[in-house]
Design an enzyme around this catalytic site. Structure first.
Site, PDB file in Angstrom:
ATOM      1  N   VAL A 235       0.859  -1.192   0.000  1.00 47.75           N
ATOM      2  CA  VAL A 235       0.000   0.000   0.000  1.00 47.75           C
ATOM      3  C   VAL A 235       0.894   1.240   0.000  1.00 47.75           C
ATOM      4  CG1 VAL A 235      -1.924  -1.185   1.114  1.00 47.75           C
ATOM      5  CG2 VAL A 235      -0.237  -0.002   2.535  1.00 47.75           C
TER       6      VAL A 235
ATOM      7  N   GLU B 128       3.327   4.323   0.788  1.00 52.29           N
ATOM      8  CA  GLU B 128       4.509   4.357   1.664  1.00 52.29           C
ATOM      9  C   GLU B 128       4.235   5.311   2.833  1.00 52.29           C
ATOM     10  OE1 GLU B 128       6.871   2.369   1.513  1.00 52.29           O
ATOM     11  OE2 GLU B 128       8.814   3.229   1.971  1.00 52.29           O
TER      12      GLU B 128
ATOM     13  N   SER C 253       9.850   0.501   0.620  1.00 51.60           N
ATOM     14  CA  SER C 253      11.189   0.714   0.072  1.00 51.60           C
ATOM     15  C   SER C 253      12.076   1.479   1.034  1.00 51.60           C
ATOM     16  CB  SER C 253      11.122   1.430  -1.284  1.00 51.60           C
ATOM     17  OG  SER C 253       9.979   2.204  -1.408  1.00 51.60           O
TER      18      SER C 253
ATOM     19  N   HIS D 105      11.305  -6.854  -0.170  1.00 50.95           N
ATOM     20  CA  HIS D 105      11.455  -5.665  -1.008  1.00 50.95           C
ATOM     21  C   HIS D 105      11.651  -6.080  -2.464  1.00 50.95           C
ATOM     22  CE1 HIS D 105      14.097  -1.922  -2.062  1.00 50.95           C
ATOM     23  NE2 HIS D 105      12.868  -1.791  -2.485  1.00 50.95           N
TER      24      HIS D 105
HETATM   25  P1  NAD Z   1       0.991   2.660  -5.890  1.00 49.97           P
HETATM   26  O1  NAD Z   1       0.580   4.007  -5.472  1.00 49.97           O
HETATM   27  O2  NAD Z   1       1.113   2.344  -7.342  1.00 49.97           O
HETATM   28  O3  NAD Z   1       0.014   1.574  -5.269  1.00 49.97           O
HETATM   29  C1  NAD Z   1      -0.456   1.601  -3.962  1.00 49.97           C
HETATM   30  C2  NAD Z   1      -1.807   0.934  -3.954  1.00 49.97           C
HETATM   31  O4  NAD Z   1      -2.193   0.740  -2.611  1.00 49.97           O
HETATM   32  C3  NAD Z   1      -2.902   1.761  -4.624  1.00 49.97           C
HETATM   33  O5  NAD Z   1      -3.577   0.959  -5.566  1.00 49.97           O
HETATM   34  C4  NAD Z   1      -3.809   2.158  -3.469  1.00 49.97           C
HETATM   35  O6  NAD Z   1      -5.160   2.256  -3.857  1.00 49.97           O
HETATM   36  C5  NAD Z   1      -3.575   1.014  -2.521  1.00 49.97           C
HETATM   37  N1  NAD Z   1      -3.899   1.369  -1.136  1.00 49.97           N
HETATM   38  C6  NAD Z   1      -3.545   2.459  -0.472  1.00 49.97           C
HETATM   39  N2  NAD Z   1      -4.034   2.425   0.789  1.00 49.97           N
HETATM   40  C7  NAD Z   1      -4.703   1.268   0.914  1.00 49.97           C
HETATM   41  C8  NAD Z   1      -5.419   0.642   1.972  1.00 49.97           C
HETATM   42  N3  NAD Z   1      -5.546   1.225   3.154  1.00 49.97           N
HETATM   43  N4  NAD Z   1      -5.958  -0.565   1.747  1.00 49.97           N
HETATM   44  C9  NAD Z   1      -5.859  -1.166   0.541  1.00 49.97           C
HETATM   45  N5  NAD Z   1      -5.198  -0.619  -0.498  1.00 49.97           N
HETATM   46  C10 NAD Z   1      -4.614   0.579  -0.312  1.00 49.97           C
HETATM   47  O7  NAD Z   1       2.374   2.377  -5.144  1.00 49.97           O
HETATM   48  P2  NAD Z   1       3.504   1.324  -5.500  1.00 49.97           P
HETATM   49  O8  NAD Z   1       4.521   1.982  -6.343  1.00 49.97           O
HETATM   50  O9  NAD Z   1       2.890   0.073  -5.945  1.00 49.97           O
HETATM   51  O10 NAD Z   1       4.179   1.117  -4.081  1.00 49.97           O
HETATM   52  C11 NAD Z   1       3.596   0.359  -3.067  1.00 49.97           C
HETATM   53  C12 NAD Z   1       4.616   0.085  -1.988  1.00 49.97           C
HETATM   54  O11 NAD Z   1       5.750  -0.556  -2.562  1.00 49.97           O
HETATM   55  C13 NAD Z   1       5.154   1.317  -1.285  1.00 49.97           C
HETATM   56  O12 NAD Z   1       5.418   1.001   0.054  1.00 49.97           O
HETATM   57  C14 NAD Z   1       6.440   1.588  -2.017  1.00 49.97           C
HETATM   58  O13 NAD Z   1       7.375   2.299  -1.263  1.00 49.97           O
HETATM   59  C15 NAD Z   1       6.923   0.184  -2.273  1.00 49.97           C
HETATM   60  N6  NAD Z   1       7.868   0.022  -3.370  1.00 49.97           N
HETATM   61  C16 NAD Z   1       7.705   0.712  -4.527  1.00 49.97           C
HETATM   62  C17 NAD Z   1       8.611   0.529  -5.548  1.00 49.97           C
HETATM   63  C18 NAD Z   1       8.444   1.261  -6.841  1.00 49.97           C
HETATM   64  O14 NAD Z   1       9.370   1.282  -7.637  1.00 49.97           O
HETATM   65  N7  NAD Z   1       7.301   1.834  -7.110  1.00 49.97           N
HETATM   66  C19 NAD Z   1       9.675  -0.363  -5.400  1.00 49.97           C
HETATM   67  C20 NAD Z   1       9.798  -1.084  -4.218  1.00 49.97           C
HETATM   68  C21 NAD Z   1       8.882  -0.875  -3.204  1.00 49.97           C
END
Ligand code: NAD
Length: 714
Positions: free
Chosen positions: A402, A404, A431, A452
């Site tokens: 979800v 960050e 992350s 991760h």
């Molecule tokens: P994103 O914004 O694309 O997706 C997040 C999703 O979570 C959204 O669809 C949102 O609707 C959902 N969400 C938010 N709150 C929620 C809740 N309370 N219940 C259910 N769903 C909920 O973000 P992302 O890029 O997929 O990143 C998600 C996580 O992964 C973050 O913690 C981020 O730091 C981590 N991450 C991201 C990357 C990257 O490159 N984007 C890499 C590694 C880790």
């Protein structure tokens, strides 16, 4: 009727055809080494018996033969050793093709590297028509060259251009493609058909000869003297070095071997190839790559970083929270591995959109003939989109992806545990947020772990597993087994800000940005990154990641550290990021950062020179490259010192698979090993004196320099 050699079984049929079956004892795969070559030499002797009509070379294992014996290669210390080993192998293969009776390679599984070279020395090659069967010369990927005649026979069989591609790029060919190129003689439907066709070929071709042993032989497409090839060789080296920046000598040696070999007769070409093989085998680059991308990677895959004594597990039903970019990717790779997935988001529509990502990838695969509609539908049926936590019932692992945000992550943790209790293993894909802190929201922090993933999940092979202070061995083992289950590579690190990968990767990008502030020409910075072997230059990379995200993370880190009373000086590059963010140049997503981004590509923003005037005196490229690489290697060493990294293999593989640390260096810690700790310390101190204390060598390397130690695993 059998023979004495244990690597190859010889069986005589009533039809007078000898079947030589390779089956190296005690090894999962057949590999080319002394044992196998002795067996082949013995088979050739048998073949001389007058009653024998011909021979089929095949394998008793799942693969035909998977390559060379790297254990043997690792022991070579003088160039004479690889030269002689390569010549000795070719002497046996030359005898095989010149002994006057037909020999057919019946390729029942992968024929790679030395394995393909064995097959090339046979008069015909028939393979089972299975698209998963791999045929190729992948030596270049470990900094080597096919030293068993591959660069001599391939150009004579399929032409110089194809041979350059097969040996120089090291990709796999499917049997169908190999047949198309003329590398294979025929395809078979199964093992029985394979053997039947091989026998028929021998009967039909009693006087088989290799094309290059025919009196009027001409290389297909022309030899190196032909105008078309001369033209090819005038461009190929520059095309190759634009990609490799000259960091991969094997690429040049392969081209030289094929080109020079194409000017001379077969036997002289073999000698030339062996010389280049020796140069590759002795190179630091191949030593680095074999060390990390073979030995250390295999150790990781065999579970070196997994706690011993915990029974292995398989995830049956996986819950994923957040169906955004990461959640959707994790759902796809998990369902692909046969796991049933519950994909949860705040609304059903959002969850369905996440599932749509898998649909998109699969539709593309079906269109390109890489999957079928049945497989696609079966995979999609394993993903259940929902907004209802109750659907998570029965999940044995839950991964949250979800937003960050600590509060959001804590909230979803509690909601999951309201349905599943505290026993279920709960993983965060954060992350940046330390796992130990996030685990506080859990009823049972021992069941909490970091998994991760990297973006895009279906293309990036690494998962960084983060062990929080309370994480149990059972939880770690569960996470580890899951990562292997989905076919990814796990590294295991202890909890720390930025963990291992983001923390070290950040030093590369920030060092490049700091140079800009000092007046280094931005193009020199970018070129230095590529010359050092990084896949992307630092400024472009920060644009991709986004400057605003970088700033947000840095500010959050400063705040957290201040709260712990551990304020640290800001990296000099941060002031640049802050300044660009203030004027809205936040990176690629806004179309502007260090570059102007458009549909046609990107261009360095011309006004950078106004904000950061280019100094009259520019540093040497070597200095810039050293800064970019020492910053990373030193930070990786600090991760060892602080106990964030738990093994050398994890440090090296994590750096290459996680952020593309120059593969020819063998990884961020191998960089220090290859240079030698004393030399690293001396140069790091020079850099520290000039550019600041961030280059002060990590204490662990200083100790190694004093004691003669190096980074190693038990
Ligand atoms: P994103 O914004 O694309 O997706 C997040 C999703 O979570 C959204 O669809 C949102 O609707 C959902 N969400 C938010 N709150 C929620 C809740 N309370 N219940 C259910 N769903 C909920 O973000 P992302 O890029 O997929 O990143 C998600 C996580 O992964 C973050 O913690 C981020 O730091 C981590 N991450 C991201 C990357 C990257 O490159 N984007 C890499 C590694 C880790």
């Amino acid at each position: 009727m059998t023979n004495m050699n244990t690597a190859i079984t010889l069986t005589m049929g009533e039809d007078g055809i000898l079947v030589a079956t390779m089956n190296l004892p005690g090894r999962p795969m057949n590999v080319v080494g002394d044992e196998l070559m002795t067996g082949i030499a013995e088979a050739i002797e048998r073949l001389a018996e007058p009653t024998i009509k011909g021979m089929i070379l095949t394998s008793g294992k799942a693969d035909f033969c998977a390559g060379g014996d790297l254990d043997r290669m690792s022991k070579w210390t003088r160039p004479e050793e690889p030269f002689e080993a390569s010549m000795a192998m070719k002497a046996v293969l030359r005898k095989l093709e010149l002994q006057g009776k037909p020999v057919v390679a019946a390729i029942n599984g992968h024929a790679l590297g030395g394995g393909l070279e064995l097959a090339l020395a046979c008069h015909a090659r028939i393979a089972i028509d299975d698209p998963r069967l791999k045929i190729g010369q992948p030596e270049v990927k470990l900094g080597l060259l096919p030293g068993g005649g591959g660069t001599v026979r391939l150009p004579r069989l399929v032409g110089i251009q194809q041979a350059l591609q097969i040996c120089g790029e090291g990709g796999d060919l499917s049997p169908a493609k190999a047949l198309d190129l003329g590398l294979l003689t025929a395809l078979a439907s199964d093992r029985d058909d394979l053997m039947a066709q091989a026998r028929a070929w021998i009967v039909a071709n009693p006087n088989a000869k290799q094309p290059w042993d025919m009196p009027k032989f001409r290389m297909p497409g022309g030899d190196s003297r032909s105008p078309a090839m001369a033209q090819l060789f005038s461009i190929a080296p520059s095309v190759a070095s634009a990609k490799s920046q000259g960091n991969y000598p094997a690429v040049q040696h392969i081209m030289s071997s094929i080109f020079e070999g194409g000017l001379m007769d077969f036997d002289n070409a073999c000698v030339v190839e062996s010389r280049y093989f020796a140069a590759c085998a002795m190179s630091t680059e191949s030593r680095n790559m074999i060390n990390t991308l073979w030995y250390q990677l295999n150790a990781i895959r065999k579970g070196a970083s997994r706690p011993a004594g915990v029974a292995s597990s398989k995830v049956q039903r996986l819950g994923i929270l957040g169906a955004g970019m990461m959640g959707a990717g994790i759902a796809y790779v998990s369902a692909k591995a046969g796991i049933s997935v519950v994909l949860l988001d705040s609304t059903l529509e959002a969850a369905e959109r996440g599932k749509g990502y898998a649909q998109g990838l699969l539709d593309k695969a079906v269109k390109r003939g890489r999957s079928t509609t049945e497989k696609r539908d079966a995979l999609l049926a394993r993903i259940t989109p929902t907004a209802d936590y109750a659907v998570l019932a029965g999940c044995d692992l839950v991964i949250e992806a979800v937003f960050e945000d600590r509060a959001v992550k804590a909230d979803v943790t509690r909601r999951v545990q309201a349905v599943l209790g505290g026993d279920v293993v709960f993983a965060s894909n954060t992350s940046t947020l330390p796992i130990t802190g996030l685990a506080q929201a859990s009823l049972q922090p021992e069941n909490f772990i970091g998994l991760h993933f990297f973006s895009p999940v279906d293309k990036m092979p690494l998962v960084e597993i983060i062990v929080g202070r309370a994480t149990s061995n059972e939880t770690l083992a569960k996470g580890f087994d899951y990562v292997l289950q989905i076919g990814q590579t796990p590294i295991v690190v202890n909890d720390s800000r930025g963990f291992y990968t983001s923390r070290v990767f950040g030093t590369y990008v920030m060092e490049g940005i700091a140079m800009l502030k000092e007046g280094v020409h931005p193009r020199s910075i970018e070129v230095a990154g590529l010359q050092a072997g990084m896949p992307m230059p630092p400024l472009a990379l920060q644009d991709e990641v986004s400057l605003s995200l970088g700033l947000h993370v840095a500010d959050q880190t400063q705040k957290d550290l201040a709260a712990e009373g551990k304020a640290t000086p800001e990296h000099p590059g941060m002031a640049v990021v802050r300044q660009l963010c203030e004027i809205g140049r936040i990176g690629k997503k806004a179309g502007k950062g260090f570059y102007d981004w458009s549909a046609d590509g990107k261009q360095l923003w011309p006004e950078l020179a106004t904000l950061y005037p280019v100094a009259a005196q520019q540093p040497e490229q070597r200095e810039l490259m050293d800064r970019l690489m020492f910053a990373q290697a030193n930070e990786a060493a600090r991760c060892v010192e602080e106990g964030v990294l738990r093994s050398t293999a994890d440090g090296n593989i994590g750096s290459i698979f996680g952020w593309g640390f120059a593969p020819f260096q063998g990884g961020a810690l191998q960089f220090i090993n290859a240079l030698g700790a004393a030399a690293f310390v001396a140069r790091a101190r020079e850099l520290a004196a000039q550019h600041g204390p961030r280059f002060e060598p990590a204490a662990v390397v200083v100790r190694q320099a004093a004691s003669g130690g190096r980074f190693e695993d038990a």
